[in-house]
Design a protein around this motif. Structure first.
Motif, PDB file in Angstrom:
ATOM      1  N   TYR A   1      37.609  -8.458   0.262  1.00  0.00           N
ATOM      2  CA  TYR A   1      37.510  -9.338   1.424  1.00  0.00           C
ATOM      3  C   TYR A   1      37.884  -8.643   2.724  1.00  0.00           C
ATOM      4  O   TYR A   1      37.424  -9.050   3.797  1.00  0.00           O
TER       5      TYR A   1
ATOM      6  N   TYR B   1      33.837 -19.621   3.898  1.00  0.00           N
ATOM      7  CA  TYR B   1      33.013 -18.580   4.506  1.00  0.00           C
ATOM      8  C   TYR B   1      32.735 -18.870   5.975  1.00  0.00           C
ATOM      9  O   TYR B   1      32.550 -17.947   6.776  1.00  0.00           O
TER      10      TYR B   1
ATOM     11  N   ALA C   1      41.482 -11.430   3.661  1.00  0.00           N
ATOM     12  CA  ALA C   1      41.064 -11.903   4.979  1.00  0.00           C
ATOM     13  C   ALA C   1      42.206 -11.862   5.975  1.00  0.00           C
ATOM     14  O   ALA C   1      42.023 -11.504   7.145  1.00  0.00           O
TER      15      ALA C   1
ATOM     16  N   ALA D   1      41.162 -13.250  -1.947  1.00  0.00           N
ATOM     17  CA  ALA D   1      40.259 -13.583  -0.838  1.00  0.00           C
ATOM     18  C   ALA D   1      41.029 -13.900   0.440  1.00  0.00           C
ATOM     19  O   ALA D   1      40.821 -13.247   1.466  1.00  0.00           O
TER      20      ALA D   1
END
Length: 446
Positions: free
Chosen positions: A44, A271, A168, A164
């Motif tokens: 990610y 997303y 991020a 994830a």
């Protein structure tokens, strides 16, 4: 996630501190999943790096909102289309080979993106990253089915998926620092790609497709895992659900579609915030690059903490005797309500700090839906976890294809982000309906 308790299943699946003859078991499975956590985090960081660098890239390539949305979607087109084929390959050849090839390939593609000369070459590089990253999450779902005791799969799923938001969040700071240290976004992408290839070699060295194949796993740990597998197989045999199947037989069941639409709705929110979040903070809240990095870290860091906590609560609640449906529908129902409310709040509050706080709350509860990575093993067993995980991830990444483009056109048409945030609210509603519809208690009888 585990199957419904029966006398045989309950006894075999009850976690014990030691194995045969009282020998204390090793915990290689947890170390393996910590490595997978790092892998997904790097995944990610690499896929989200373009979003962090986007204010610079947008100016350099002279891109309008619509072209930005198209560029952000490039990754998801190939990533989504590869999900079912790569799921079949994982079931056929094993997750170790597929996840290693994926890691090395996406590292090379990330480095290549740093050499893009314009929109078209960057678009092609992002599509290549999508192809090569496609195997990571379905392979992780397969490893969860192969390595984890049935009562530990909630934590296994969320450890895997927590990479994830961790990637991020850390990526927001790391990429901004790397851009400054390397003198620009191009060299930052090249360095990130090289480090990813090195990680792929570490994956090949440590990961195995079967606990018995790992030298560090003792008999007590192997037997502990295998006892859970035997109990599941006995229950599956009674349902006639033990052979490898294609995807088609599952498509007649409500729970299959609830799994797919739940993940689609989840990714419509996640997303959307991953791709457009930094630009939203830049344009709507007027943050500079450094502040964007730290805000992204706080928002997605909250998601990482929430996901780990959600998996722990789910497994502990299951161990206390609560049914799979009660645990999952309660936790994920709460998650959906909070996410909808938080996103509505972001649309009406003008203060940038309050918006960051609300988005942090949204990510904290949204990431509880990472428990879905235990669902493919629940519905299809270890034998079919790969192909079902691929189908689930295909659905989620249809949202990845559509959302960046849709947000780009919404922002371009309205000149603001209010309707884009309401698009995320609609995605969260789809997620909420789906998580309450799915039956988490049994394998599908195909």
């Amino acid at each position: 996630m585990s199957l419904p308790n029966s006398p045989t299943t309950t006894e075999a699946a009850r976690p014990q501190a030691s194995g045969p003859a009282g020998k204390r078991r090793t915990n290689v499975r947890w170390r393996l999943f910590l490595l997978l956590l790092v892998l997904v985090a790097v995944n990610y960081i690499d896929r989200g790096s373009i979003s962090v660098a986007l204010p610079i890239i947008q100016k350099e390539f002279n891109l309008g909102p619509e072209m930005v949305g198209l560029l952000l979607s490039a990754f998801f087109w190939t990533y989504a289309l590869m999900q079912v084929p790569v799921g079949w390959l994982i079931d056929r050849f094993g997750p170790r080979k597929m996840v290693t090839a994926s890691c090395v390939g996406w590292g090379a593609a990330t480095a290549a993106s740093g050499m893009a000369g314009g929109f078209l070459s960057m678009f092609i590089a992002r599509m290549a990253i999508g192809v090569t990253e496609a195997g990571v999450m379905p392979a992780g779902g397969k490893l969860n089915a192969l390595w984890m005791h049935s009562k530990e799969r909630g934590r296994g799923a969320t450890i895997l998926d927590a990479g994830a938001p961790l990637g991020a969040g850390v990526g927001g700071i790391l990429i901004t620092w790397l851009i400054a240290a390397a003198g620009g976004w191009r060299m930052a992408f090249i360095i990130a790609g090289i480090l990813t290839v090195v990680l792929g070699l570490a994956i090949w060295w440590y990961v195995r497709d079967n606990p018995r194949e790992h030298k560090a796993v003792n008999d007590a740990e192997a037997e502990y895992i295998e006892a859970s597998h035997r109990a599941e197989d006995e229950a599956a045999a009674a349902q006639g659900a033990t052979t490898r199947r294609g995807l088609l037989p599952y498509m007649k069941f409500r729970s299959f579609w609830a799994m797919c639409f739940g993940w689609l709705g989840f990714n419509g929110v996640f997303y959307g915030l991953l791709t457009w979040g930094p630009l939203y903070l830049s344009q709507a809240k007027h943050f500079d690059l450094k502040t964007i990095g730290w805000s992204t870290f706080v928002i997605f860091g909250a998601g990482f903490i929430g996901e780990i906590l959600g998996g722990t609560i789910a497994d502990k609640w299951r161990e206390s005797g609560a049914s799979a449906n009660k645990v999952m529908r309660t936790l994920l129902g709460i998650s959906s309500v909070v996410v909808v409310g938080g996103l509505v709040g972001v649309t009406v509050v003008p203060d940038p700090i309050t918006a960051v706080i609300l988005l942090s709350v949204v990510l904290f509860f949204l990431r509880w839906v990472g428990l879905f990575w235990a669902v493919p093993a629940t519905l299809g067993g270890r034998t079919n976890a790969g192909v079902l995980g691929g189908a689930m991830n295909l659905s989620g990444n249809i949202a990845g294809m559509v959302t960046p483009i849709a947000v780009g056109f919404i922002v371009g048409a309205t000149g603001g982000y209010t309707w884009a945030l309401l698009y995320f609210v609609a995605s969260a509603v789809i997620m909420g309906i789906s998580v309450l519809t799915l039956d988490y208690s049994k394998r599908l009888p195909v």
